[in-house]
Design an enzyme around this catalytic site. Structure first.
Site, PDB file in Angstrom:
ATOM      1  N   THR A 142       0.812  -1.221   0.000  1.00  0.00           N
ATOM      2  CA  THR A 142       0.000   0.000   0.000  1.00  0.00           C
ATOM      3  C   THR A 142       0.849   1.277   0.000  1.00  0.00           C
ATOM      4  O   THR A 142       1.889   1.342   0.655  1.00  0.00           O
ATOM      5  CB  THR A 142      -0.907   0.004   1.257  1.00  0.00           C
ATOM      6  OG1 THR A 142      -1.648  -1.204   1.244  1.00  0.00           O
ATOM      7  CG2 THR A 142      -1.841   1.191   1.292  1.00  0.00           C
ATOM      8  N   SER A 194      -6.411   0.059  -2.488  1.00  0.00           N
ATOM      9  CA  SER A 194      -7.154  -0.970  -3.220  1.00  0.00           C
ATOM     10  C   SER A 194      -6.651  -1.125  -4.651  1.00  0.00           C
ATOM     11  O   SER A 194      -6.520  -2.235  -5.155  1.00  0.00           O
ATOM     12  CB  SER A 194      -8.647  -0.611  -3.250  1.00  0.00           C
ATOM     13  OG  SER A 194      -9.130  -0.506  -1.935  1.00  0.00           O
ATOM     14  N   ARG A 246     -27.377 -12.800  33.893  1.00  0.00           N
ATOM     15  CA  ARG A 246     -27.992 -11.535  34.268  1.00  0.00           C
ATOM     16  C   ARG A 246     -29.509 -11.686  34.403  1.00  0.00           C
ATOM     17  O   ARG A 246     -30.163 -12.181  33.487  1.00  0.00           O
ATOM     18  CB  ARG A 246     -27.691 -10.498  33.176  1.00  0.00           C
ATOM     19  CG  ARG A 246     -28.145  -9.096  33.501  1.00  0.00           C
ATOM     20  CD  ARG A 246     -27.325  -8.547  34.603  1.00  0.00           C
ATOM     21  NE  ARG A 246     -27.483  -7.112  34.776  1.00  0.00           N
ATOM     22  CZ  ARG A 246     -26.863  -6.446  35.730  1.00  0.00           C
ATOM     23  NH1 ARG A 246     -26.048  -7.073  36.570  1.00  0.00           N
ATOM     24  NH2 ARG A 246     -27.020  -5.148  35.850  1.00  0.00           N
ATOM     25  N   GLY A 279     -24.575  -2.069  30.719  1.00  0.00           N
ATOM     26  CA  GLY A 279     -23.465  -1.236  31.200  1.00  0.00           C
ATOM     27  C   GLY A 279     -22.184  -2.031  31.391  1.00  0.00           C
ATOM     28  O   GLY A 279     -21.096  -1.562  31.056  1.00  0.00           O
ATOM     29  N   GLU A 320      -6.096  -6.516   3.669  1.00  0.00           N
ATOM     30  CA  GLU A 320      -6.130  -7.722   2.814  1.00  0.00           C
ATOM     31  C   GLU A 320      -7.259  -7.606   1.788  1.00  0.00           C
ATOM     32  O   GLU A 320      -7.847  -8.600   1.383  1.00  0.00           O
ATOM     33  CB  GLU A 320      -6.313  -8.998   3.645  1.00  0.00           C
ATOM     34  CG  GLU A 320      -5.197  -9.269   4.616  1.00  0.00           C
ATOM     35  CD  GLU A 320      -4.043 -10.030   3.996  1.00  0.00           C
ATOM     36  OE1 GLU A 320      -4.153 -10.451   2.835  1.00  0.00           O
ATOM     37  OE2 GLU A 320      -3.014 -10.147   4.682  1.00  0.00           O
ATOM     38  N   ASP A 330     -10.245  -4.374   0.698  1.00  0.00           N
ATOM     39  CA  ASP A 330     -11.446  -3.742   1.237  1.00  0.00           C
ATOM     40  C   ASP A 330     -12.673  -4.598   0.879  1.00  0.00           C
ATOM     41  O   ASP A 330     -12.788  -5.098  -0.246  1.00  0.00           O
ATOM     42  CB  ASP A 330     -11.563  -2.346   0.602  1.00  0.00           C
ATOM     43  CG  ASP A 330     -12.851  -1.662   0.971  1.00  0.00           C
ATOM     44  OD1 ASP A 330     -12.888  -1.014   2.024  1.00  0.00           O
ATOM     45  OD2 ASP A 330     -13.826  -1.802   0.204  1.00  0.00           O
TER      46      ASP A 330
HETATM   47  C1  LIG Z   1      -3.877  -1.223  10.541  1.00  0.00           C
HETATM   48  C2  LIG Z   1      -3.535  -1.394   9.100  1.00  0.00           C
HETATM   49  C3  LIG Z   1      -2.543  -2.287   8.730  1.00  0.00           C
HETATM   50  C4  LIG Z   1      -2.176  -2.429   7.393  1.00  0.00           C
HETATM   51  N1  LIG Z   1      -1.121  -3.229   7.072  1.00  0.00           N
HETATM   52  C5  LIG Z   1      -0.655  -3.215   5.791  1.00  0.00           C
HETATM   53  C6  LIG Z   1       0.564  -3.880   5.453  1.00  0.00           C
HETATM   54  O1  LIG Z   1       1.216  -4.497   6.307  1.00  0.00           O
HETATM   55  N2  LIG Z   1       0.990  -3.834   4.178  1.00  0.00           N
HETATM   56  C7  LIG Z   1       0.294  -3.176   3.201  1.00  0.00           C
HETATM   57  O2  LIG Z   1       0.743  -3.165   2.061  1.00  0.00           O
HETATM   58  N3  LIG Z   1      -0.855  -2.518   3.497  1.00  0.00           N
HETATM   59  C8  LIG Z   1      -1.337  -2.509   4.760  1.00  0.00           C
HETATM   60  N4  LIG Z   1      -2.499  -1.832   5.068  1.00  0.00           N
HETATM   61  C9  LIG Z   1      -3.224  -1.128   4.015  1.00  0.00           C
HETATM   62  C10 LIG Z   1      -4.519  -1.797   3.632  1.00  0.00           C
HETATM   63  O3  LIG Z   1      -4.272  -3.004   2.969  1.00  0.00           O
HETATM   64  C11 LIG Z   1      -5.346  -0.827   2.813  1.00  0.00           C
HETATM   65  O4  LIG Z   1      -5.739   0.213   3.682  1.00  0.00           O
HETATM   66  C12 LIG Z   1      -6.545  -1.480   2.180  1.00  0.00           C
HETATM   67  O5  LIG Z   1      -6.128  -2.308   1.123  1.00  0.00           O
HETATM   68  C13 LIG Z   1      -7.584  -0.475   1.659  1.00  0.00           C
HETATM   69  O6  LIG Z   1      -7.013   0.441   0.832  1.00  0.00           O
HETATM   70  P1  LIG Z   1      -7.228   2.018   1.069  1.00  0.00           P
HETATM   71  O7  LIG Z   1      -6.891   2.312   2.474  1.00  0.00           O
HETATM   72  O8  LIG Z   1      -6.473   2.700   0.004  1.00  0.00           O
HETATM   73  O9  LIG Z   1      -8.762   2.242   0.877  1.00  0.00           O
HETATM   74  P2  LIG Z   1      -9.468   2.859  -0.391  1.00  0.00           P
HETATM   75  O10 LIG Z   1      -9.342   1.934  -1.541  1.00  0.00           O
HETATM   76  O11 LIG Z   1      -9.047   4.261  -0.605  1.00  0.00           O
HETATM   77  O12 LIG Z   1     -10.957   2.839   0.110  1.00  0.00           O
HETATM   78  C14 LIG Z   1     -11.644   3.980   0.645  1.00  0.00           C
HETATM   79  C15 LIG Z   1     -13.152   3.748   0.459  1.00  0.00           C
HETATM   80  O13 LIG Z   1     -13.446   3.698  -0.921  1.00  0.00           O
HETATM   81  C16 LIG Z   1     -14.190   2.555  -1.243  1.00  0.00           C
HETATM   82  N5  LIG Z   1     -13.771   2.065  -2.557  1.00  0.00           N
HETATM   83  C17 LIG Z   1     -12.513   1.963  -3.059  1.00  0.00           C
HETATM   84  N6  LIG Z   1     -12.544   1.430  -4.287  1.00  0.00           N
HETATM   85  C18 LIG Z   1     -13.828   1.172  -4.576  1.00  0.00           C
HETATM   86  C19 LIG Z   1     -14.508   0.594  -5.686  1.00  0.00           C
HETATM   87  N7  LIG Z   1     -13.841   0.145  -6.742  1.00  0.00           N
HETATM   88  N8  LIG Z   1     -15.844   0.454  -5.615  1.00  0.00           N
HETATM   89  C20 LIG Z   1     -16.527   0.890  -4.546  1.00  0.00           C
HETATM   90  N9  LIG Z   1     -15.944   1.437  -3.465  1.00  0.00           N
HETATM   91  C21 LIG Z   1     -14.612   1.577  -3.478  1.00  0.00           C
HETATM   92  C22 LIG Z   1     -13.832   1.533  -0.157  1.00  0.00           C
HETATM   93  O14 LIG Z   1     -14.900   0.617   0.045  1.00  0.00           O
HETATM   94  C23 LIG Z   1     -13.620   2.424   1.051  1.00  0.00           C
HETATM   95  O15 LIG Z   1     -14.847   2.627   1.683  1.00  0.00           O
HETATM   96  C24 LIG Z   1      -2.880  -1.698   6.400  1.00  0.00           C
HETATM   97  C25 LIG Z   1      -3.892  -0.831   6.770  1.00  0.00           C
HETATM   98  C26 LIG Z   1      -4.209  -0.646   8.102  1.00  0.00           C
HETATM   99  C27 LIG Z   1      -5.234   0.371   8.469  1.00  0.00           C
END
Ligand SMILES: Cc1cc2nc3c(=O)[nH]c(=O)nc-3n(C[C@H](O)[C@H](O)[C@H](O)COP(=O)(O)OP(=O)(O)OC[C@H]3O[C@@H](n4cnc5c(N)ncnc54)[C@H](O)[C@@H]3O)c2cc1C
Length: 685
Positions: free
Chosen positions: A178, A184, A358, A445, A468, A470
């Protein structure tokens, strides 16, 4: 003028309808096509008496022993148990100590299992996640993501060089996919890996701030390596002597010195800071400034670069290579789906045990009753308990299929596992996320006390819906796959195993719903797995056929992207509906395969509740197309409430059968005994 004069046949029709209606009440479910008016045998209502041991034995699966070893190990080491209150820095160190102790002291080697016997690996991941979800995720980053990328995307030379260090934790690593601007949409990543033919190296570079690797687990504190996903650029190999962009590839990039742990030249890392949950995992952001790595560091299973800078691959196109690369990473999704059920089991166990303990209000001059005796509480928790069982069997099936895929490399199984892991990961994690809040509310509570776990479970698990892949994005992959199979069906292609049912139900969909069966309302009919599965599959087939038609229509004016977006909610409903069909089919199979009659009967009850509750929740869809007549809808509703009531009668046994030790439950209000005493002791009485 009476009715008969208006329409000479209407009197006959009324009489016919009456007879039909009467026959519905009297039909013999064992002879659905007999049409005879035989009397329905009286169903004996008796209390079920499940054996927790037998139920638990059936649920456990083959790898309980290694889970028990993990629980015993952490039980014997209070210094490795995560306290309720802990700072982010301490939590990160504790998680690293927990993982190191598991590998080096308890002698459990998750990485070996991941490679040799994945179902044991997933059992370990579930148990470790029960100890602390942060630990489960940190382990996932080390073995499944960092280790998995090296093993699955690399070749023999990589395995020989890195396997032992990953396995024994000498090489803690990260999975750096990422970026700040792209999560994504992996194909849009901007980090580059440019081949330098003079030095025989790749130069890893972050061309702008949007390409900073973001959220990378293990990066802020512990990682020494990263598998970095970057665009492979080959100078002079493009048209007219320009550079060629070969698409996304993975590279092993050392980020910290193995001895001193100092950052290596050109690597800049910042801490992503305090998160909503999972604070035991150190997520970081990385910028690479012309970092050089040897050519050998390209994970070259699907594409390689020769000494003279020529590209070779067994796969013909960038898209095919990209699909193969990402396809190798599905193990992470399998693990998340499986572990999410583990989290759901913990939350449901706490909520059910406490709701039994409870007591509030009761009939006049009578003792108070358990809150689980209230219909509303049963309505909240019993279908959830049933779903937990359903997901247990479905994810178990997914794990088995994944293991089969790794062994056989069979194309059909690969296709099945890809869509199923995407679908189950999204469906189950979204369900668990919603349910944890419901469990908290159902404990009033006391559910809000941190020690009773719902806060940390909710916060730690929440991100399972996003990383892994969205969930919304993954469900679209499932819908896309279904549409592909649908088209193949009409071209005479083969359907892979999980979708085989579409072949039959599509043809039954094309005919109108049967107005007679639409009115059948007898309990035996509603509890017949055939009726339940048919209903689920009918809905999926209908959604599939209608969305295919809509996509075709809209693509003429909006193009394929616009048409897809116009139908997006429809597509997501289709994907969920399909996953529910698979879940139900697997549950029904599990009931039928259960060797002990008593246990089978209990599981059948739970399965019926799962199926009918789902049908009832979507009753509008069934009513709209007259698949279910009003009388039948009412009967489904009544029976769902009644089944919830019956499941309440065995709820204690059903949660006890999850066989979760106190080390995992931890919440005083969720203890199998002396819950109030443990709770009062916890606050200091
Ligand atoms: C705690 C944590 C640990 C992580 N660890 C790793 C790691 O070790 N290595 C790594 O590489 N990544 C890591 N990630 C990243 C993670 O894999 C990404 O955050 C995830 O793949 C989602 O991508 P994004 O954040 O860009 O979301 P976005 O793609 O920007 O999504 C934002 C919103 O847009 C919507 N959306 C996006 N595309 C579409 C579509 N085509 N159609 C409809 N809706 C859409 C989504 O549903 C979401 O609601 C981590 C993230 C977190 C928060």
């Amino acid at each position: 003028m009476d009715d008969n004069q208006q329409n000479p046949s209407s009197g006959d029709e009324v009489a016919l309808r009456r007879i039909q209606r009467l026959s519905l009440h009297l039909y013999n479910p064992s002879e659905p096509h007999s049409g005879g008016l035989s009397l329905l045998p009286c169903r004996a209502k008796r209390n079920l008496s499940p054996s927790v041991e037998s139920l638990s034995e059936y649920m456990r699966g083959p790898h309980r022993e290694i889970q028990a070893r993990i629980f015993e190990f952490f039980q014997s080491r209070p210094d490795l148990q995560t306290p309720v209150e802990i700072s982010m820095a301490e939590h990160r160190q504790l998680c690293m100590r927990q993982m190191t102790a598991l590998v080096r002291e308890a002698g459990i080697r998750p990485f070996r299992y991941l490679v040799e016997n994945p179902s044991v690996y997933f059992a370990i991941a579930e148990a470790v996640g029960g100890v602390d979800i942060s630990l489960g995720i940190k382990m996932g980053v080390q073995f499944s993501l960092w280790g998995g990328s090296v093993i699955n995307l690399g070749t023999k030379k990589h395995k020989e060089k890195y396997f032992d260090g990953i396995d024994n934790l000498d090489y803690p690593g990260c999975f750096a996919m990422t970026e700040l601007h792209h999560g994504s949409n992996v194909q849009a990543l901007q980090t580059t890996a440019t081949f330098d033919p003079i030095t025989d190296e790749f130069v890893i570079n972050t061309p702008n701030d949007g390409a900073i690797k973001w959220w990378i687990g293990n990066a802020a504190v512990h990682g020494k390596f990263a598998s970095v996903f970057a665009r492979l650029i080959l100078p002079l190999q493009g048209k007219g002597g320009k550079s060629a962009d070969m698409g996304i590839h993975a590279f092993i990039v050392p980020i910290r010195d193995l001895e001193t742990h100092a950052l290596l030249p050109g690597v800049e890392i910042h801490d992503c800071g305090h998160k909503v949950g999972l604070n035991g995992v150190d997520n970081g952001a990385l910028r690479f400034s012309h970092v050089r790595v040897p050519r050998d560091n390209l994970l070259n299973r699907f594409g390689d670069v020769s000494r003279d800078g020529k590209y070779t691959s067994s796969l013909p196109t960038v898209n095919k290579r990209f699909a193969a690369t990402l396809g190798e990473l599905v193990g992470g999704r399998v693990g998340l789906a499986y572990s999410s059920v583990g989290v759901l089991k913990i939350a449901v166990t706490i909520a059910v045990r406490y709701s039994l303990l409870r007591q509030q209000f009761g009939p006049p001059r009578k003792p108070e009753v358990s809150v689980l005796d209230y219909q509303s509480q049963q309505h909240r928790l019993m279908p959830m308990l049933a779903s937990t069982y359903a997901f247990h069997f479905a994810t178990q099936y997914l794990v088995d299929k994944y293991s089969e895929m790794k062994k056989t490399n069979d194309d059909q199984v690969i296709g099945d596992v890809h869509a199923l892991s995407a679908g189950l990961k999204s469906y189950v994690t979204s369900y668990t996320a919603r349910s944890i809040s419901t469990c908290r509310e159902s404990c009033g509570g006391h559910g809000y006390a941190a020690v009773n776990r719902f806060g940390i479970l909710r916060n730690d698990h929440d991100i399972f819906q996003t990383f892994e892949g969205d969930n919304t994005v993954l469900l679209q992959q499932v819908a896309g796959d279904l549409l592909k199979r649908y088209q193949e069906k009409f071209k005479g292609g083969t359907l892979t195993m999980t979708w085989n049912y579409l072949r039959e139900s599509m043809s039954s969909y094309l005919s109108q719903p049967n107005p007679v069966t639409a009115r059948w309302e007898g309990e035996d009919h509603l509890r017949d797995p055939k009726f339940q599965l048919d209903a689920f599959r009918y809905r999926t087939s209908r959604l599939l056929q209608s969305v295919a038609a809509r996509l075709q229509k809209h693509s003429k004016t909006l193009g394929s992207f616009g048409a897809w977006n116009r139908c997006l909610n429809h597509l997501l409903t289709l994907a969920e509906s399909h996953i529910e069909s698979v879940v139900l089919a697997k549950f029904i199979e599990a009931v039928q395969n259960c060797p002990d009659a008593n246990t089978r009967e209990v599981l059948k009850l739970v399965c019926d509740l799962y199926a009918l509750d789902r049908i009832w929740k979507d009753i509008g869809t069934y009513r709209n197309v007259d698949y279910v007549a009003p009388n039948k809808a009412k009967a489904i509703h009544k029976l769902t409430d009644y089944l919830s009531f019956q499941v309440r009668g065995v709820a204690r046994e059903l949660v006890d059968a999850f066989d979760l030790p106190d080390l995992v439950i931890r919440a005083p209000i969720g203890m199998a005994s002396e819950a109030y005493e443990q709770y009062t002791q916890h606050v200091g009485f």
